[in-house]
Design a protein around this motif. Structure first.
Motif, mmCIF file in Angstrom:
data_model
loop_
_atom_site.group_PDB
_atom_site.id
_atom_site.type_symbol
_atom_site.label_atom_id
_atom_site.label_comp_id
_atom_site.label_asym_id
_atom_site.label_seq_id
_atom_site.Cartn_x
_atom_site.Cartn_y
_atom_site.Cartn_z
ATOM 1 N N TRP A 296 17.409 -47.656 98.444
ATOM 2 C CA TRP A 296 18.498 -47.810 97.484
ATOM 3 C C TRP A 296 18.109 -47.180 96.149
ATOM 4 C CZ3 TRP A 296 23.273 -48.727 98.569
ATOM 5 C CH2 TRP A 296 23.622 -49.524 99.666
ATOM 6 N N VAL A 297 19.016 -46.384 95.596
ATOM 7 C CA VAL A 297 18.787 -45.693 94.327
ATOM 8 C C VAL A 297 19.994 -45.922 93.425
ATOM 9 C CG1 VAL A 297 18.538 -43.430 93.245
ATOM 10 C CG2 VAL A 297 17.363 -43.911 95.403
ATOM 11 N N ASN A 298 19.756 -46.303 92.164
ATOM 12 C CA ASN A 298 20.871 -46.506 91.221
ATOM 13 C C ASN A 298 20.637 -45.775 89.912
ATOM 14 O OD1 ASN A 298 18.855 -48.092 90.118
ATOM 15 N ND2 ASN A 298 20.242 -49.718 89.472
ATOM 16 N N PHE A 299 19.773 -44.748 89.926
ATOM 17 C CA PHE A 299 19.463 -44.031 88.700
ATOM 18 C C PHE A 299 19.825 -42.555 88.816
ATOM 19 C CE2 PHE A 299 15.577 -44.145 91.251
ATOM 20 C CZ PHE A 299 15.245 -42.807 91.330
ATOM 21 N N LYS A 300 19.819 -41.881 87.681
ATOM 22 C CA LYS A 300 20.166 -40.470 87.640
ATOM 23 C C LYS A 300 19.075 -39.674 86.925
ATOM 24 C CE LYS A 300 23.098 -41.495 83.651
ATOM 25 N NZ LYS A 300 24.454 -41.493 83.090
ATOM 26 N N ASN A 301 19.085 -38.383 87.168
ATOM 27 C CA ASN A 301 18.174 -37.443 86.502
ATOM 28 C C ASN A 301 16.702 -37.798 86.672
ATOM 29 O OD1 ASN A 301 20.458 -36.031 85.469
ATOM 30 N ND2 ASN A 301 20.617 -37.532 83.808
ATOM 31 N N GLY A 302 16.377 -38.447 87.780
ATOM 32 C CA GLY A 302 14.983 -38.774 88.057
ATOM 33 C C GLY A 302 14.394 -39.857 87.192
ATOM 34 N N ASN A 303 15.230 -40.577 86.422
ATOM 35 C CA ASN A 303 14.742 -41.605 85.507
ATOM 36 C C ASN A 303 15.215 -42.974 85.968
ATOM 37 O OD1 ASN A 303 14.028 -43.285 83.414
ATOM 38 N ND2 ASN A 303 15.163 -42.170 81.832
#
Length: 206
Positions: free
Chosen positions: A148-155
């Motif tokens: 699960w991923v909820n971040f953008k631009n690798g941050n």
């Protein structure tokens, strides 16, 4: 008997049943609701307060629910995909889905993503034709299972939060890197929510 009932609330003095189903616009505190009982000789009362909080709204979109244009849908029950399928990004490909938001507010978007390497760990997301954002990226390098991923631009501190109005919206996923895999998408107004590893029992989507 009862006094100072909220608008729309009902109290039946015969059955002594109190009924109220507040809607989304009625959040807040309702103090000073007074219930009184009497036997003809004496009486007693109690004053209560009711607090209406915002219900959690969660929309779950599976890969097989998406309208695909170039993205490959793979059905593999052994892949760890929640419903047995995932999309894979291809050059100049995209997928879309219409969803309904029942209440104005901020919503965080989660992707269940699989990245075999740092060249296949991001995808572009846009809602309602607005400029796209880069979901995922460097922090997903070499994650060979769905995560699960909820971040953008690798941050990881830069969350994918959208302010959405009540009504229908259109989500579009566009390829940035080939072979990025997406299994499931979750949109919720509970900004502190962390999706479970197991699939949801109820999916609210259209």
């Amino acid at each position: 008997s009862v006094s100072n009932l909220p608008a729309g609330a009902i109290f039946d003095p015969v059955s002594r049943i109190f009924i109220w189903t507040p809607d989304y616009a009625e959040q807040g505190a309702y103090p000073g609701i007074v219930f009184t009982v009497s036997d003809g000789k004496g009486s007693d009362f109690e004053s209560i307060s009711i607090t209406v909080t915002s219900p959690t709204q969660t929309i779950n979109i599976e890969a097989e629910d998406l309208n695909t244009l170039g993205h490959t849908i793979t059905y593999d029950p052994l892949s760890e995909a929640w419903a047995g399928a995932y999309i894979t990004s291809e050059v100049s490909s995209e997928s879309s889905h219409n969803f309904y938001i029942p209440k104005n507010g901020d919503y965080v978007l989660w992707l269940r993503m699989n990245s075999d390497n740092n060249l296949a760990n991001s995808i572009e997301i846009s809602i309602d034709g607005n400029p796209g954002i880069v979901a995922g990226n460097d922090s997903l390098s070499d994650i060979a299972s769905f995560k699960w991923v909820n971040f953008k631009n690798g941050n990881p501190l830069d969350k994918m939060v959208f302010n959405l109005s009540q009504g229908k919206h259109t989500l579009v996923l566009k390829d940035l890197e080939q072979d990025t895999k997406i299994d499931s998408i979750l949109i919720t107004n509970n900004l502190g929510f962390i999706p479970p590893d197991l699939p949801p029992e109820v999916a609210i989507s259209d």
